[in-house]
Write an enzyme that holds these catalytic residues in place. Structure first.
Site, PDB file in Angstrom:
ATOM      1  N   LYS A   1     -17.171  16.502  10.511  1.00 26.67           N
ATOM      2  CA  LYS A   1     -18.308  16.513  11.443  1.00 26.67           C
ATOM      3  C   LYS A   1     -18.462  17.912  12.015  1.00 26.67           C
ATOM      4  CE  LYS A   1     -20.607  13.672  14.874  1.00 26.67           C
ATOM      5  NZ  LYS A   1     -20.501  12.482  15.770  1.00 26.67           N
TER       6      LYS A   1
ATOM      7  N   THR B   1       0.845  -1.187   0.000  1.00 26.74           N
ATOM      8  CA  THR B   1       0.000   0.000   0.000  1.00 26.74           C
ATOM      9  C   THR B   1       0.881   1.237   0.000  1.00 26.74           C
ATOM     10  OG1 THR B   1      -0.091   0.039   2.421  1.00 26.74           O
ATOM     11  CG2 THR B   1      -1.801  -1.222   1.276  1.00 26.74           C
TER      12      THR B   1
ATOM     13  N   GLU C   1      -5.714  -3.721  -1.922  1.00 31.48           N
ATOM     14  CA  GLU C   1      -6.208  -4.945  -1.292  1.00 31.48           C
ATOM     15  C   GLU C   1      -7.238  -5.683  -2.146  1.00 31.48           C
ATOM     16  OE1 GLU C   1      -4.982  -2.208   2.154  1.00 31.48           O
ATOM     17  OE2 GLU C   1      -5.895  -1.990   0.168  1.00 31.48           O
TER      18      GLU C   1
ATOM     19  N   TRP D   1     -22.679  15.268   9.616  1.00 25.91           N
ATOM     20  CA  TRP D   1     -21.618  14.888   8.690  1.00 25.91           C
ATOM     21  C   TRP D   1     -21.689  15.702   7.403  1.00 25.91           C
ATOM     22  CZ3 TRP D   1     -18.019  12.276  10.966  1.00 25.91           C
ATOM     23  CH2 TRP D   1     -18.328  11.356  11.969  1.00 25.91           C
TER      24      TRP D   1
END
Length: 542
Positions: free
Chosen positions: A440, A187, A332, A445
């Site tokens: 937030k 990654t 992944e 949100w």
């Protein structure tokens, strides 16, 4: 009663064997580090891959051992894709855009036996060689005439073409266990050390099948494919394997990924399909617009790695008649997870509805299942409104990171992606944020991605990044960083007024900061964590 069908293992080498036998005359074009253009055919690729497999055997590379590559998209890299995996070793592609500390860590963690590198990276290799205990052998991917005069480290330096010349092409690809490892990719490691994802032969071939399908990348022998996405990261989204499977002409761009170089290559080789991240396409579009050019052959482009702004989709499709395939994936996931390919009833949607749909990352390809879940872990409905953490599972999804340094990431058999998303009733997924990037404000949100997409609709905006900044009253508020197109006189007030009919009023950022550029990571993604650190207290200290 058992079925009476043949069973053959799904192996990476079988892709090359198919290409050699059924598409041997198809061309592979490579822009070389040496500055010229190299051309040969799939049968030449297969022959040289077998010779390289013999080279690996002579170097004592055993099945399961890792072989590193630090290279651009080119024919020698392609040969290693098949020579290493096909012979039973593990191809470990190294990302040169990572910091040297991360590269050194990765090479040591993977225990690479040998590293092949393009001459571009000789200075980097010399620095790495002084830091690592393995490997002791480095191979310059060039010919004798272009070999360096000296190598500053005691490790052995060998010449790729010399090694090829020493060995014949008589090599039988071994009949491996399809579940054995074929390749390794780490990654990008934006936080903490990178983690290794170990792909199997089975997962790679299944991923190739699914990604080539009509409702995925829609590849065929009639295509000319240009992977701008690098072979050193998640196997160029599988396109080198797909090209072998379907027999497409393959065009490999080498190190020059600027708009001028890519446009010339697209037109010269009559590319029909290309793939890359939004930042690369922004450079291409800017060059074509400045030149007053058009695309004579390219009919579709795959855009992934980061959300594709609607403005980019509109420009490709309306100005240049190039269809955009918006896709999503992860290291992944090998990496393809979803592609935004329309269903029949969506083909007749009004223009604005089509673009709204194309802003989504799309629906799962066969072999990938997904769900969204709330904080309690319960699955949320696919209604296009409910937002939750995105989980996936499938034939080419990792179940554990290489090396066993961390606990298995799966939760009840599902991989947590770290993305926040919603899914509509047709199964189209849309990422609303990374879990660490969501804002937030006052207990509610706010999607930074939606704000960025709205900002990119403005004709003067080249790039938009929205981050959360601390706020004395609302805890967090959106802060917008903008890079404008050349010659723009856009002001912050003008841009904020532009949002009036595009996002909720309370989502509107409290400030706009104009910047010359934004930091990009090793895979072309914006490094938001660096911007959050720099501007975290912007509203507090203002």
């Amino acid at each position: 009663m058992q079925g009476l069908m043949m069973q053959q293992p799904l192996l990476v080498a079988s892709l090359l064997m198919h290409a050699e036998r059924h598409h041997g005359e198809q061309e592979i074009v490579s822009c070389r580090v040496e500055g010229d253009v190299h051309r040969y055919r799939y049968r030449d690729l297969a022959q040289r891959a077998r010779r390289m497999a013999n080279v690996l055997a002579s170097l004592g590379i055993a099945p399961g051992e890792r072989v590193g590559t630090l290279a651009w998209n080119g024919y020698r890299h392609m040969e290693l894709y098949f020579a290493v995996s096909g012979s039973g070793a593990v191809l470990h592609t190294l990302n040169p855009r990572l910091h040297i500390d991360q590269l050194s860590y990765i090479i040591e963690h993977a225990e690479d036996r040998v590293v092949f590198f393009d001459m571009t990276f000789l200075p980097l290799i010399e620095r790495i060689a002084a830091r690592v205990t393995s490997p002791k052998v480095f191979v310059a991917m060039t010919d004798r005439a272009n070999m360096p005069q000296a190598f500053s480290h005691s490790s052995t330096l060998m010449c790729y073409e010399d090694l090829i010349d020493l060995h014949g092409d008589a090599f039988e690809w071994p009949l491996l266990d399809e579940n054995s490892a074929s390749s390794l990719c780490y990654t990008s490691g934006t936080t903490g050390n990178p983690k290794g994802v170990l792909y199997s032969h089975r997962s790679t071939v299944l991923h190739t099948y699914a990604a080539a399908l009509p409702d995925s990348l829609n590849c065929s022998a009639r295509d000319v494919i240009l992977p701008v996405v690098p072979m050193f990261h998640v196997n160029a989204w599988g396109l080198p394997y797909i090209a072998c499977m379907v027999g497409a002409k393959l065009v490999l761009p080498g190190p020059a990924l600027d708009g001028k170089s890519l446009y010339r290559l697209i037109e010269t080789e009559q590319v029909t399909l290309s793939a890359g991240v939004p930042t690369v396409w922004q450079g291409l579009l800017s060059h074509v617009a400045e030149q007053g050019g058009s695309f004579s052959s390219m009919r579709r482009t795959l855009i992934g790695g980061a959300p594709c702004p609607t403005a980019m989709t509109v420009e490709f499709q309306e100005r240049y008649h190039v269809d955009v395939l918006h896709a999503w994936g992860m290291t992944e996931l090998s990496p393809v997870g979803t592609v935004c390919s329309f269903k029949m009833h969506q083909t007749t949607l009004a223009c604005h509805a089509r673009y709204a749909l194309q802003a989504k990352q799309g629906r799962s390809v066969f072999g990938i299942d997904m769900k969204i879940a709330g904080p309690d872990g319960e699955e949320l409905p696919w209604d296009g409104h409910a937002t939750g953490d995105l989980f996936v599972r499938g034939h080419w999804v990792t179940r554990q990171y290489f090396g066993g340094d961390d606990a298995p990431p799966l939760r009840d058999g599902w991989f947590p992606t770290g993305d926040v998303a919603k899914i509509d009733s047709d199964g189209f997924m849309q990422i609303t944020d990374r879990s660490k990037d969501v804002i937030k404000s006052g207990g509610e949100w706010i999607s930074s991605v939606d704000i960025e997409n709205a900002a990119c609709l403005h004709p003067h905006v080249a790039m938009a990044v929205c981050i959360a900044a601390r706020h004395p009253k609302w805890d967090e508020r959106p802060l917008l960083l903008i890079s404008t197109r050349p010659g723009s006189t856009l002001t912050g007030d003008e841009l904020l007024a532009f949002f009036d009919d595009k996002i909720a009023k309370w989502w509107k950022p409290d400030a706009v900061i104009f910047v010359d550029s934004v930091p990009l990571g090793a895979t072309g993604k914006v490094l938001k964590h660096q911007l959050r650190e720099r501007y975290a207290n912007y509203y507090v200290s203002a």
